[in-house]
Design a protein around this motif. Structure first.
Motif, PDB file in Angstrom:
ATOM      1  N   THR A  54      -7.667   3.408  -9.472  1.00 55.02           N
ATOM      2  CA  THR A  54      -8.054   3.990  -8.243  1.00 55.02           C
ATOM      3  C   THR A  54      -9.647   3.358  -7.945  1.00 55.02           C
ATOM      4  OG1 THR A  54      -6.962   5.970  -8.527  1.00 55.02           O
ATOM      5  CG2 THR A  54      -8.313   5.974  -6.640  1.00 55.02           C
ATOM      6  N   VAL A  59      -5.453   4.793   0.983  1.00 53.30           N
ATOM      7  CA  VAL A  59      -6.134   6.089   1.054  1.00 53.30           C
ATOM      8  C   VAL A  59      -5.284   6.991   2.179  1.00 53.30           C
ATOM      9  CG1 VAL A  59      -8.242   7.085   2.069  1.00 53.30           C
ATOM     10  CG2 VAL A  59      -8.530   5.459   0.418  1.00 53.30           C
ATOM     11  N   PRO A  63      -7.190  -0.967   0.838  1.00 50.45           N
ATOM     12  CA  PRO A  63      -7.720   0.268   0.358  1.00 50.45           C
ATOM     13  C   PRO A  63      -7.568   1.275   1.248  1.00 50.45           C
ATOM     14  CG  PRO A  63      -9.347  -1.559  -0.437  1.00 50.45           C
ATOM     15  CD  PRO A  63      -8.404  -1.968   0.638  1.00 50.45           C
ATOM     16  N   TYR A  64      -7.897   0.907   2.500  1.00 48.51           N
ATOM     17  CA  TYR A  64      -7.602   2.050   3.669  1.00 48.51           C
ATOM     18  C   TYR A  64      -6.263   2.531   3.710  1.00 48.51           C
ATOM     19  CZ  TYR A  64     -12.604   1.164   5.369  1.00 48.51           C
ATOM     20  OH  TYR A  64     -13.733   1.204   5.198  1.00 48.51           O
ATOM     21  N   GLY A 112       0.850  -1.167   0.060  1.00 53.68           N
ATOM     22  CA  GLY A 112       0.134   0.052  -0.046  1.00 53.68           C
ATOM     23  C   GLY A 112       0.742   1.232  -0.062  1.00 53.68           C
ATOM     24  N   LEU A 134     -14.248  -1.198  -0.706  1.00 49.12           N
ATOM     25  CA  LEU A 134     -14.811  -0.507   0.336  1.00 49.12           C
ATOM     26  C   LEU A 134     -16.591  -0.386  -0.023  1.00 49.12           C
ATOM     27  CD1 LEU A 134     -12.192   2.244   0.777  1.00 49.12           C
ATOM     28  CD2 LEU A 134     -12.678  -0.175   1.975  1.00 49.12           C
ATOM     29  N   ILE A 163      -9.090  -0.259  -7.036  1.00 53.18           N
ATOM     30  CA  ILE A 163      -8.556  -0.543  -5.601  1.00 53.18           C
ATOM     31  C   ILE A 163      -9.532   0.029  -4.527  1.00 53.18           C
ATOM     32  CG2 ILE A 163      -6.778   0.400  -4.236  1.00 53.18           C
ATOM     33  CD1 ILE A 163      -4.873   0.696  -6.804  1.00 53.18           C
ATOM     34  N   MET A 164     -10.230   0.833  -4.797  1.00 55.88           N
ATOM     35  CA  MET A 164     -11.114   1.164  -3.668  1.00 55.88           C
ATOM     36  C   MET A 164     -12.515   0.311  -3.555  1.00 55.88           C
ATOM     37  SD  MET A 164      -9.241   3.238  -2.033  1.00 55.88           S
ATOM     38  CE  MET A 164      -7.823   4.231  -2.603  1.00 55.88           C
ATOM     39  N   SER A 165     -12.732  -0.424  -4.724  1.00 58.07           N
ATOM     40  CA  SER A 165     -14.217  -1.193  -4.900  1.00 58.07           C
ATOM     41  C   SER A 165     -14.381  -1.965  -3.817  1.00 58.07           C
ATOM     42  CB  SER A 165     -14.293  -1.741  -6.296  1.00 58.07           C
ATOM     43  OG  SER A 165     -13.208  -2.812  -6.295  1.00 58.07           O
TER      44      SER A 165
END
Length: 270
Positions: free
Chosen positions: A108, A156, A152-153, A89, A115, A111-113
């Motif tokens: 992006t 971010v 993902p966290y 990450g 969540l 990667i965030m999906s």
């Protein structure tokens, strides 16, 4: 300023707002205010308030292999998830923050999906996928499942940290002849240490507390502590579960305090 302070309507609004905030906080804290005193109750009952206070439930927990093995499994899984999430990450977050390339928005979003996908849907998909790969019911499958949620966290948080850094320092290092890897290790990483430690603690906590994915992926020898607690609530109600809840609360509180303290050392917007 004085007119605003002594405005009766504004004062009523502040009183109502404070009362609502206190009510919401009490509602959120109610489960902890009930569970934690029960953790110090007698060994043979689970009542609130306890008739007498002792550490018997904690002694039963630390002397029982049936509870310690899931605890060690959770620590092993959370430690592995934290290490892999930070290894993957941190560079990924830095690369996305500092570079423009075709498909950046799509990458992006992918990667965030995890969540936005319901956790139980992701857990069911992972169960079938890992069963096909014949790695279900293993520690590896749980680590990979938790990584899908934690990564993902971490990205971010690293993205937010990198965006606050002074990019001129990176340009200066490159002008002095540092390669991308050396510049990242010697210039970027030292500035990001508070952010990275906070992200690592958050990844550890997410994995340590995760129950839905673990429930689908755990096998007889890879039961995590949250799964053990959930299973006991279904088939029996052991008083020890109050002590486990208090320990998990203490761990979460310590990690949160550490993250808040480290956040004060993170780069600030200029």
């Amino acid at each position: 300023m004085s007119d605003i302070i002594h405005d009766p309507q504004a004062r009523r609004h502040r009183v109502v707002g404070t009362a609502l905030a206190v009510t919401v906080y009490l509602f959120l804290l109610a489960p902890f205010l009930v569970t934690i005193p029960m953790a110090f109750g007698p060994a043979n009952s689970l009542t609130f308030p306890p008739a007498n206070y002792s550490f018997d439930l904690f002694r039963m927990f630390f002397r029982s292999p049936g509870w310690l093995n899931p605890l060690f499994e959770s620590l092993k899984v959370a430690g592995a998830v934290m290490a892999v999430a930070m290894f993957a990450g941190a560079p990924a977050g830095y690369w996305i923050a500092r570079h423009e390339f075709a498909g950046k928005g799509l990458l992006t979003g992918l990667i965030m999906s995890p969540l936005v996908v319901p956790t139980i849907v992701a857990a069911l998909g992972l169960y079938f996928y890992f069963s096909y790969l014949r790695i279900d019911a293993t520690t590896l499958s749980i680590v990979l499942g938790h990584l899908m949620v934690s990564l993902p966290y971490v990205i971010v948080m690293v993205l937010a940290g990198v965006n606050k850094l002074d990019r001129n320092l990176e340009f200066g290092a490159e002008l002095m002849g540092a390669g991308p890897l050396r510049m990242f290790v010697t210039v970027v990483i030292p500035q990001l240490i508070p952010t990275l430690v906070s992200a690592a603690l958050f990844a550890f906590l997410l994995s340590f507390d995760e129950v839905i994915i673990s429930w689908f992926l755990a096998g007889p020898d890879t039961i995590t502590l949250p799964v053990k607690m959930y299973t006991d609530l279904i088939f029996e109600v052991s008083p020890v579960i109050a002590a486990v809840s208090a320990l998990l609360t203490a761990i979460s509180l310590l990690v949160t305090i550490a993250a808040i303290v480290l956040r004060k050392g993170a780069p600030v917007d200029t």
